[in-house]
Design an enzyme around this catalytic site. Structure first.
Site, PDB file in Angstrom:
ATOM      1  CG  ASP A  89      -1.701   1.285   1.309  1.00  0.00           C
ATOM      2  OD1 ASP A  89      -1.646   2.124   0.365  1.00  0.00           O
ATOM      3  OD2 ASP A  89      -2.271   1.296   2.579  1.00  0.00           O
ATOM      4  CE  LYS A 142      -1.638   6.992  -3.418  1.00  0.00           C
ATOM      5  NZ  LYS A 142      -2.060   5.972  -2.328  1.00  0.00           N
ATOM      6  CG  ASP A 168      -8.850   4.358   1.221  1.00  0.00           C
ATOM      7  OD1 ASP A 168      -8.635   5.102   2.225  1.00  0.00           O
ATOM      8  OD2 ASP A 168      -8.384   3.572   0.450  1.00  0.00           O
TER       9      ASP A 168
END
Ligand code: AMP
Length: 492
Positions: free
Chosen positions: A8, A70, A169
């Site tokens: 992840d 990210k 999420d």
């Protein structure tokens, strides 16, 4: 093939898991933690720090520290430190390399392959960049999997009765919501929505803003002028936010945060959960719109959902849980550590690919529509959003005017009818078209299991198709990947 891991690769924290028997096990890193901050730092003497060591020195050297990379994946952003320019893929590869090493130390064997997760809402360029980061880190990326799908696997939902499930999420920097359908062991993502720029970092920022403003009012000092002070305030606010998930109030205490008239000034501020919740109310509301959209795309009544899974560290915030509860009318599940479920699911998927876990099929969907630009700044959709992948679809187009021998094809991703409002994945030319009043050009879109797009165009009259590969301007070429691999190794 050596061992395969599930990763992840998070905005704030990353997590890696490996199968022990057929059970996913989260790997404790070299610092003794189960998650690794996705932070990279370069010290003045040229040492590279990754993870908690990088995060720890961030306050002193914010300009030499890279976090939340990210958010830049899939862009052509470059970060220059000490005259060296780094791509987001190169920085992510440094994090992946550390996770790989930690996994190897745990297993006692070389790790060669990985399954890496991405937010379901990630675009093609962002997925490709993630895959490239894995390659730079020396991993064969066997599959890119959507994070919510991985979470559902970790919860073992594939073994449960048929129903629709929502995965909410909220991580450090991205928000995803997916509606999954589970039928006899088959997990299918039927709709997905989200926001690539919404997460715990924004909750921290809202609290930082409040603290800085209050401090300015009280002490007439602007902490924004001092990067190191802001870094300390940010860390303290993140800590306070976490504490407010447990208790009703907390205190932010930062001695020697500034000086005035040669005297130290300290910061001490009480924050109540209620205050925090009102500061963050707009952010929480921003998570609701994608939820409604995904539910409506999936044609599922929120009250008919079989289960709601809470994933990502920020889903621990009680106000977030309450908002989800209000929307769905049910208590969300968070029995698996929300920081770990995605890596655990990725590792289960790795087990499926290597044959050590059986009886599980995954179907994913494309999160955004794909198409081409046609006359009048319009978008013609070839693959609609929420189509199951892998998929292949062709459409026939003609040229804007008769007798045209060349066309430029602009490949688009997005939901707007106006071409200019969608993201261009790239343009290419098909030349040598046979002269005719209405040439027929067949455009074929192919989406692979990783959600990566391949587009070809062919002149039906001659059968000739141009050799076309879409390379987004932000994607790295093979030689750039090799160069980054070399740089990664030589920097260690
Ligand atoms: P992830 O990217 O899933 O690891 O999520 C990291 C984010 O979750 C960061 O913004 C953390 O500050 C946040 N987080 C972790 N634990 C908590 C908590 N107990 N309460 C609120 N936010 C948290």
């Amino acid at each position: 093939m050596g061992s395969m891991i599930g990763i992840d690769l998070g905005t704030t924290n990353s997590c890696v898991a490996v199968l022990e028997g057929d059970k996913p096990t989260v790997i404790v890193n070299s610092d003794g933690d189960r998650t690794t901050p996705s932070v990279v730092a370069f010290t003045q003497d040229g040492t590279r720090l990754i993870g908690v060591a990088a995060k720890r020195q961030a306050a002193l050297h914010p300009d030499r520290t890279i976090s939340s990379i990210k958010r830049s994946m899939g862009s052509d952003k470059r970060i220059t430190i000490d005259g060296t320019s780094y791509s987001p893929q190169g920085i992510s590869a440094m994090i992946l390399k550390k996770l790989k090493k930690d996994a190897e130390a745990h297993i006692g064997a070389t790790v060669t392959d990985a399954v890496i997760t991405v937010p379901a809402y990630f675009t093609d360029a962002q997925r490709q960049a993630t895959k490239d980061a894995g390659t730079i880190a020396g991993l064969n990326v066997q599959r890119i999997v959507n994070e919510p799908t991985a979470a559902a696997l970790a919860y073992g939902l594939d073994r449960e009765e048929n129903r629709e499930v929502m995965v909410f999420d909220l991580g450090g920097g991205t928000f995803d919501v997916s509606i999954l359908s589970i039928t006899s062991g088959l997990i299918e993502v039927i709709a997905t929505a989200g926001d690539n720029h919404l997460g715990g970092d924004d909750f921290d920022a809202a609290l930082v803003e409040h603290v800085v403003k209050t401090f300015k009012k009280q002490e007439h000092i602007n902490l924004r002028k001092d990067a190191a002070a802001i870094q300390r305030v940010t860390e303290a606010c993140e800590q306070a936010k976490k504490e407010l998930s447990q208790s009703d109030r907390t205190t932010i205490n930062l001695p020697y945060i500034a000086t005035a008239h040669n005297h130290p000034v300290h910061l001490e501020m009480d924050i109540t959960r209620q205050e925090f919740e009102s500061l963050c109310a707009p952010l929480i509301e921003r998570t609701m719109q994608p939820c409604r959209q995904a539910l409506s795309d999936a044609n599922v009544d929120p009250h008919a959902l079989g289960r709601v899974l809470m994933v990502g560290g920020s889903s621990r915030i009680p106000a977030v849980q309450n908002a989800v509860k209000d929307l769905t009318g049910q208590e969300p599940s968070h029995s698996i550590n929300p920081d770990e479920s995605v890596a655990m699911g990725a590792c289960l998927q790795a087990g499926v690919l290597s044959g050590s876990v059986g009886g599980l099929i995954l179907l994913d969907v494309t999160p955004m529509s794909l198409g081409v630009e046609v006359k009048g700044n319009k978008t013609s959709i070839v693959i609609p959003r929420n189509s199951s992948i892998p998929t292949k679809h062709s459409e026939i187009y003609t040229t804007a005017s008769p007798l045209q021998t060349m066309v430029e094809i602009n490949v688009l991703q997005g939901e707007s009818q106006r071409a200019s409002e969608n993201t261009s994945l790239g343009t290419f030319r098909l030349s040598g078209i046979k002269r005719s009043m209405q040439p027929q050009i067949e455009v074929t879109f192919e989406l692979d299991t990783n959600g990566i797009v391949h587009v070809t165009a062919c002149d039906k009259a001659t059968g000739s198709s141009a050799d076309i590969t879409i390379t987004g301007s932000s994607n790295l070429s093979d030689s750039e990947i090799k160069h980054a691999q070399h740089a990664l190794e030589s920097g260690e």
